[in-house]
Design a protein around this motif. Structure first.
Motif, PDB file in Angstrom:
ATOM      1  N   GLU A  54     -34.879  14.161  10.937  1.00  0.00           N
ATOM      2  CA  GLU A  54     -35.184  12.154  11.550  1.00  0.00           C
ATOM      3  C   GLU A  54     -33.410  12.017  11.548  1.00  0.00           C
ATOM      4  OE1 GLU A  54     -37.076  11.816   7.396  1.00  0.00           O
ATOM      5  OE2 GLU A  54     -38.451  12.105   8.384  1.00  0.00           O
ATOM      6  N   LYS A  55     -32.634  12.604  11.277  1.00  0.00           N
ATOM      7  CA  LYS A  55     -31.621  11.580  11.250  1.00  0.00           C
ATOM      8  C   LYS A  55     -31.043  11.882  12.902  1.00  0.00           C
ATOM      9  CE  LYS A  55     -26.509  11.793  10.413  1.00  0.00           C
ATOM     10  NZ  LYS A  55     -25.419  12.777   9.623  1.00  0.00           N
TER      11      LYS A  55
ATOM     12  N   ALA B 234     -32.935  12.375  15.302  1.00  0.00           N
ATOM     13  CA  ALA B 234     -34.162  11.003  15.778  1.00  0.00           C
ATOM     14  C   ALA B 234     -33.834   9.535  15.886  1.00  0.00           C
ATOM     15  CB  ALA B 234     -35.718  11.173  15.297  1.00  0.00           C
ATOM     16  N   GLN B 235     -33.454   9.510  14.468  1.00  0.00           N
ATOM     17  CA  GLN B 235     -33.106   8.096  15.235  1.00  0.00           C
ATOM     18  C   GLN B 235     -31.513   7.309  15.469  1.00  0.00           C
ATOM     19  OE1 GLN B 235     -32.232   7.486   9.707  1.00  0.00           O
ATOM     20  NE2 GLN B 235     -33.820   7.148   9.971  1.00  0.00           N
ATOM     21  N   ASP B 236     -30.385   8.287  15.732  1.00  0.00           N
ATOM     22  CA  ASP B 236     -29.040   8.434  16.955  1.00  0.00           C
ATOM     23  C   ASP B 236     -29.721   8.551  17.823  1.00  0.00           C
ATOM     24  OD1 ASP B 236     -27.988   8.783  14.194  1.00  0.00           O
ATOM     25  OD2 ASP B 236     -27.243  10.996  14.442  1.00  0.00           O
TER      26      ASP B 236
ATOM     27  N   GLN C  40     -32.624   7.245  18.800  1.00  0.00           N
ATOM     28  CA  GLN C  40     -33.136   5.647  18.967  1.00  0.00           C
ATOM     29  C   GLN C  40     -31.916   4.856  19.036  1.00  0.00           C
ATOM     30  OE1 GLN C  40     -35.459   4.680  15.656  1.00  0.00           O
ATOM     31  NE2 GLN C  40     -37.395   3.473  17.133  1.00  0.00           N
ATOM     32  N   LYS C  41     -30.931   4.459  18.411  1.00  0.00           N
ATOM     33  CA  LYS C  41     -29.733   3.947  18.623  1.00  0.00           C
ATOM     34  C   LYS C  41     -29.194   4.359  19.500  1.00  0.00           C
ATOM     35  CE  LYS C  41     -28.944   3.790  13.984  1.00  0.00           C
ATOM     36  NZ  LYS C  41     -28.444   4.031  12.207  1.00  0.00           N
TER      37      LYS C  41
ATOM     38  N   GLN D 101     -31.467   2.527  22.571  1.00  0.00           N
ATOM     39  CA  GLN D 101     -31.330   1.083  22.716  1.00  0.00           C
ATOM     40  C   GLN D 101     -30.142   0.470  23.345  1.00  0.00           C
ATOM     41  OE1 GLN D 101     -32.252   0.175  18.036  1.00  0.00           O
ATOM     42  NE2 GLN D 101     -34.121   0.124  18.370  1.00  0.00           N
TER      43      GLN D 101
END
Length: 152
Positions: free
Chosen positions: A111-112, A114-116, A118-119, A122
């Motif tokens: 999850e961490k 995936a968030q990285d 995604q950032k 963006q």
């Protein structure tokens, strides 16, 4: 003459003449085999339930046969099968709990990540939008020659 030879007729064989003892011994052996299969990963939970049930049935039948005077071989096999079933169940539960905790650890890590990602996506999108805007500004600042655009 052999005087020291054991008399085989005086020693009863295991479960001789007792159908409940023979059935208990057979069920105990099957339970024993299933309990041993229970130590294998992935097969364990499938084999442990029938092993425990057969071990309990074999235990009850061997207690009944032993109370009627039959040898206690089936009782020993049933007890060993139940002990091995319990041991295999404990091992399977330990492996399952270790697997679940490892998966939870990996899930948090994924999850961490995936968030990285995604950032980063963006940020790349913002950079692409800025570059596209700069290209449009540069394109609009140069006059387009009509002859070149018509292919002459």
């Amino acid at each position: 003459m052999m005087m020291n030879a054991p008399d085989s007729s005086s020693q009863p064989s295991c479960c001789s003449g007792s159908p409940s003892c023979t059935a208990a011994l057979v069920l105990g052996i099957i339970a024993l085999v299933l309990a041993l299969i229970g130590f294998f990963p992935c097969l364990g939970w499938i084999a442990l339930v029938p092993a425990a049930l057969l071990g309990i049935i074999a235990l009850v039948m061997s207690i009944v046969a032993a109370s009627k005077g039959s040898p206690k071989g089936a009782l020993v096999v049933a007890i060993i099968a139940l002990a091995l079933s319990a041991g295999a169940g404990i091992v399977q539960a330990w492996v399952a709990s270790a697997t679940v905790s490892y998966m939870e650890h990996c899930q948090d890590h994924m999850e961490k990540k995936a968030q990285d990602i995604q950032k980063e996506l963006q940020q790349m999108d913002r950079q692409n939008q800025e570059q596209l805007k700069m290209l449009r500004d540069v394109e609009s600042s140069f006059p387009v020659d009509e002859k070149v655009s018509q292919g002459e």
